[in-house]
Scaffold this active site. Structure first.
Site, mmCIF file in Angstrom:
data_model
loop_
_atom_site.group_PDB
_atom_site.id
_atom_site.type_symbol
_atom_site.label_atom_id
_atom_site.label_comp_id
_atom_site.label_asym_id
_atom_site.label_seq_id
_atom_site.Cartn_x
_atom_site.Cartn_y
_atom_site.Cartn_z
ATOM 1 N N TYR A 154 14.597 34.944 -4.126
ATOM 2 C CA TYR A 154 14.242 36.366 -4.081
ATOM 3 C C TYR A 154 15.244 37.122 -3.197
ATOM 4 O O TYR A 154 15.791 38.156 -3.599
ATOM 5 C CB TYR A 154 12.822 36.516 -3.545
ATOM 6 N N LYS A 158 17.871 40.044 -4.540
ATOM 7 C CA LYS A 158 17.874 41.433 -4.075
ATOM 8 C C LYS A 158 19.216 41.793 -3.424
ATOM 9 O O LYS A 158 19.680 42.927 -3.546
ATOM 10 C CB LYS A 158 16.709 41.664 -3.115
HETATM 11 P P1 NAD Z 1 3.793 43.851 -8.365
HETATM 12 O O1 NAD Z 1 3.722 42.377 -8.531
HETATM 13 O O2 NAD Z 1 2.546 44.621 -8.205
HETATM 14 O O3 NAD Z 1 4.634 44.513 -9.534
HETATM 15 C C1 NAD Z 1 5.749 43.888 -10.122
HETATM 16 C C2 NAD Z 1 5.785 44.299 -11.563
HETATM 17 O O4 NAD Z 1 6.895 43.647 -12.200
HETATM 18 C C3 NAD Z 1 4.524 43.881 -12.325
HETATM 19 O O5 NAD Z 1 4.049 44.978 -13.074
HETATM 20 C C4 NAD Z 1 5.020 42.769 -13.223
HETATM 21 O O6 NAD Z 1 4.329 42.693 -14.451
HETATM 22 C C5 NAD Z 1 6.466 43.170 -13.448
HETATM 23 N N1 NAD Z 1 7.242 42.015 -13.877
HETATM 24 C C6 NAD Z 1 7.419 40.847 -13.225
HETATM 25 N N2 NAD Z 1 8.137 40.002 -13.985
HETATM 26 C C7 NAD Z 1 8.406 40.645 -15.144
HETATM 27 C C8 NAD Z 1 9.100 40.292 -16.324
HETATM 28 N N3 NAD Z 1 9.683 39.090 -16.493
HETATM 29 N N4 NAD Z 1 9.185 41.205 -17.310
HETATM 30 C C9 NAD Z 1 8.616 42.420 -17.166
HETATM 31 N N5 NAD Z 1 7.941 42.819 -16.085
HETATM 32 C C10 NAD Z 1 7.840 41.927 -15.074
HETATM 33 O O7 NAD Z 1 4.737 44.080 -7.099
HETATM 34 P P2 NAD Z 1 5.260 45.390 -6.359
HETATM 35 O O8 NAD Z 1 5.037 45.183 -4.940
HETATM 36 O O9 NAD Z 1 4.783 46.624 -7.006
HETATM 37 O O10 NAD Z 1 6.839 45.208 -6.617
HETATM 38 C C11 NAD Z 1 7.666 46.154 -7.261
HETATM 39 C C12 NAD Z 1 9.092 45.942 -6.796
HETATM 40 O O11 NAD Z 1 9.153 46.175 -5.389
HETATM 41 C C13 NAD Z 1 9.627 44.528 -7.010
HETATM 42 O O12 NAD Z 1 10.953 44.569 -7.446
HETATM 43 C C14 NAD Z 1 9.528 43.917 -5.630
HETATM 44 O O13 NAD Z 1 10.465 42.884 -5.457
HETATM 45 C C15 NAD Z 1 9.828 45.115 -4.771
HETATM 46 N N6 NAD Z 1 9.350 44.956 -3.379
HETATM 47 C C16 NAD Z 1 8.039 44.742 -3.124
HETATM 48 C C17 NAD Z 1 7.623 44.561 -1.797
HETATM 49 C C18 NAD Z 1 6.184 44.298 -1.422
HETATM 50 O O14 NAD Z 1 5.920 43.917 -0.252
HETATM 51 N N7 NAD Z 1 5.211 44.501 -2.314
HETATM 52 C C19 NAD Z 1 8.581 44.607 -0.766
HETATM 53 C C20 NAD Z 1 9.906 44.850 -1.078
HETATM 54 C C21 NAD Z 1 10.285 45.024 -2.387
#
Ligand code: NAD
Length: 249
Positions: A154, A158
């Site tokens: 991961y 990123k």
């Molecule tokens: P989440 O798990 O709620 O949402 C992630 C989304 O990506 C989901 O809707 C999922 O269905 C979709 N997804 C995953 N794999 C997929 C695939 N192969 N094809 C299509 N869709 C796919 O998580 P979130 O927290 O809303 O994350 C959104 C973004 O923010 C991500 O890129 C994550 O890495 C980033 N992020 C999240 C956090 C955190 O703490 N939640 C921190 C830093 C960055």
């Protein structure tokens, strides 16, 4: 003419908040999902304004990505903004993961977080160019800078996404396309739920002097600004949204 905006992974979490922010600003949104069709339909149905659509693709499937991007542009009538938000956060602690599992996680993580975003970008560029320019915003992570000891794929995905965004900012400026990145720390979504509700939760909240993690709406606000006409010259930037939990110089 309202803008057409494609948000990947918008059936929940940060993607959902991003879709809501653009819709509230008067834009029309393509809510992308992988398998959560019902939730994506509910998100699109509840968005402010009209003309929102739903598109499906597994981001690890290059042909499906092209279909979803083209469908979004066609059904919205134009594409002005792509938000590469979808991602996976798969644990694989190096000292306790089998070699088979290690390979599976690297492959799945890079396919979605990096190659999926790269393919969506490639497919979106002709549509953004046809609209006279636009913006691509990548959702990265604090982990790209701070390290992810239990999720090294991961962190690497990123960090690579950051580099990809900066290369594309250079490549696409002549097309009047800006490319920018947000790098959130922990955000209160399903992705982080288990960790935030677990024994490490309080320590993670205390990493920020605000004593909490981010709300999805705070990340969405940064994305919305980066996609505004006023932010074109911020192309190439990476904005931290981590409550001062990790300060890089
Ligand atoms: P989440 O798990 O709620 O949402 C992630 C989304 O990506 C989901 O809707 C999922 O269905 C979709 N997804 C995953 N794999 C997929 C695939 N192969 N094809 C299509 N869709 C796919 O998580 P979130 O927290 O809303 O994350 C959104 C973004 O923010 C991500 O890129 C994550 O890495 C980033 N992020 C999240 C956090 C955190 O703490 N939640 C921190 C830093 C960055």
């Amino acid at each position: 003419m309202t803008r057409g905006v494609l948000v990947t992974g918008a059936s929940r979490g940060i993607g959902r908040a991003v879709a809501e922010a653009f819709a509230k600003a008067g834009d029309r949104v393509a809510v992308h999902y992988n398998s959560a069709a019902r939730q994506a339909g509910e998100v699109a149905g509840a968005l402010h304004g009209d003309g929102h659509v739903v598109v499906q693709a597994d981001l690890a499937d290059a042909a499906a990505v092209r279909r979803a991007v083209d469908t979004a542009a066609e059904r919205l009538g134009r594409l002005d903004v792509l938000v590469n938000n979808a991602g996976v956060y798969l644990a694989h602690p190096p000292l306790s993961t089998s070699y088979e599992q290690w390979q599976e996680v690297w492959s799945a993580t890079l396919a979605t977080n990096l190659t999926g975003a790269a393919n969506a970008t490639f497919c979106a560029v002709p549509h953004l160019s046809a609209a006279g320019g636009g913006t691509i915003v990548n959702v990265s992570s604090r982990g790209a800078f701070r390290g992810e000891p239990d999720h090294p794929a991961y962190g690497a995905s990123k960090a690579a996404l950051n580099g990809f965004g900066q290369s594309m900012a250079l490549a696409l400026a002549p097309q009047h396309i800006s490319v920018a990145t947000v790098a959130p720390g922990f955000v209160d979504t399903d992705m982080a739920r288990e960790i935030l509700d677990g024994p490490q939760g309080e320590a993670i909240r205390q990493q920020s002097p605000f004593g909490r993690v981010a709300r999805p709406e705070e990340v969405a606000a940064a994305v919305l600004w980066l996609a505004s006409p006023e932010a074109v010259f911020a192309s190439g930037t990476i904005i931290d949204v981590n409550g001062a939990s990790y300060l890089r110089s």
